[in-house]
Design an enzyme around this catalytic site. Structure first.
Site, PDB file in Angstrom:
ATOM      1  N   HIS A 135       6.147  61.971 -13.008  1.00  0.00           N
ATOM      2  CA  HIS A 135       5.773  63.099 -12.166  1.00  0.00           C
ATOM      3  C   HIS A 135       6.988  63.615 -11.404  1.00  0.00           C
ATOM      4  O   HIS A 135       7.759  62.839 -10.828  1.00  0.00           O
ATOM      5  CB  HIS A 135       4.679  62.694 -11.173  1.00  0.00           C
ATOM      6  CG  HIS A 135       4.216  63.825 -10.319  1.00  0.00           C
ATOM      7  ND1 HIS A 135       3.522  64.902 -10.839  1.00  0.00           N
ATOM      8  CD2 HIS A 135       4.359  64.088  -8.987  1.00  0.00           C
ATOM      9  CE1 HIS A 135       3.250  65.758  -9.870  1.00  0.00           C
ATOM     10  NE2 HIS A 135       3.760  65.290  -8.738  1.00  0.00           N
ATOM     11  N   SER A 136       7.164  64.935 -11.404  1.00  0.00           N
ATOM     12  CA  SER A 136       8.243  65.614 -10.681  1.00  0.00           C
ATOM     13  C   SER A 136       9.602  65.089 -11.165  1.00  0.00           C
ATOM     14  O   SER A 136       9.920  65.225 -12.349  1.00  0.00           O
ATOM     15  CB  SER A 136       8.047  65.440  -9.172  1.00  0.00           C
ATOM     16  OG  SER A 136       8.843  66.330  -8.438  1.00  0.00           O
TER      17      SER A 136
END
Length: 250
Positions: free
Chosen positions: A95-96
């Site tokens: 994520h990210s």
């Protein structure tokens, strides 16, 4: 049951659990530790094993310096991932900033004897396009904290706490440096499905930018969920069934 191990990248493992069909390695966003995924195992069932990845500079590795390079992190992590997969099919989720690390790992491992079965990149602009916002890692502290607050995910009382800032701000800044300076290898992902997830109201990775992951691999699926930059946690009831089905289908 969890037990702490001597492996720094994967400090927790399940005991007395059936052998899973697939292992799901979960790489956290900037500043976060593997504990961000602590609750996921109970939500995905026993057929998929959630393996939180513990990066240096956070959680139990807080005393280690954070790594300012996505490529450097991938080079350090590729071998341990292969060892921890232990011959089973595995999926890499990030994520990210973690999404960029997962993509770089995919590039490194796609020609390995045991490559990942799929990559899931979440909440991230693909690395080949320009970001809509100016880089954060070079901002003065007050501006850096303001931008962190706009992304969400960190309570306001922490952002204004000087002790918290002293402890965590250097590592966060290094994580943003890694993400914002990352340039992928001069090759595309081949032979590995890529699934790109986005939040409908994510200011850092809007859906139009998430769609452009299609330009980096031959087999790409894009799925947009309700929520902002941290939709994977605020919309877990939609995200985790999709993620589980993705793991078990590969």
């Amino acid at each position: 049951m969890n037990v702490t191990t001597r492996e720094p990248w994967f400090p927790h493992q399940r005991l007395e659990a059936p052998l899973p069909a697939v292992r799901l390695f979960c790489v956290p966003h900037g500043g976060a530790g593997g504990s961000a995924f602590r609750s996921w195992q109970g939500r995905v069932g026993d057929r998929a094993e959630v393996v939180p990845v513990q990066l240096p500079g956070r959680d139990i590795r807080l005393s280690e310096p954070a790594e300012p390079s996505v490529t450097g992190l991938a080079e350090r992590l590729a071998g341990p991932v292969g060892d921890r997969a232990d011959g089973l099919p595995y999926v890499l989720f990030g994520h990210s900033m973690g999404a960029l690390l997962v993509y770089e790992l995919g590039l490194m491992l796609q020609s390995a004897p045991h490559p990942p079965s799929a990559l899931v990149v979440s909440g991230s602009v693909p690395p080949h396009i320009s970001r809509r916002t100016a880089p954060m890692h070079t901002l003065p502290d007050d501006e850096f904290l303001k931008r962190l607050g706009m992304l969400g995910g960190i309570p306001d009382e922490l952002l204004t706490n000087e002790e918290w800032q002293d402890l965590f701000l250097p590592g966060l800044r290094t994580d943003f440096e890694a993400a914002e300076t990352y340039r992928p290898q001069d090759s595309l992902l081949s032979g590995i499905p890529l699934i790109a997830l986005g939040g409908r109201d994510d200011p850092a990775a809007p859906p139009a930018d998430v769609e452009r992951w299609r330009e980096l691999a031959a087999d790409v699926t894009v799925r947009i969920f309700d929520g902002d930059h941290f939709f994977v946690f605020t919309s877990e009831e939609q995200v985790l069934p999709f993620l589980t089905a993705t793991c078990l289908a590969v």
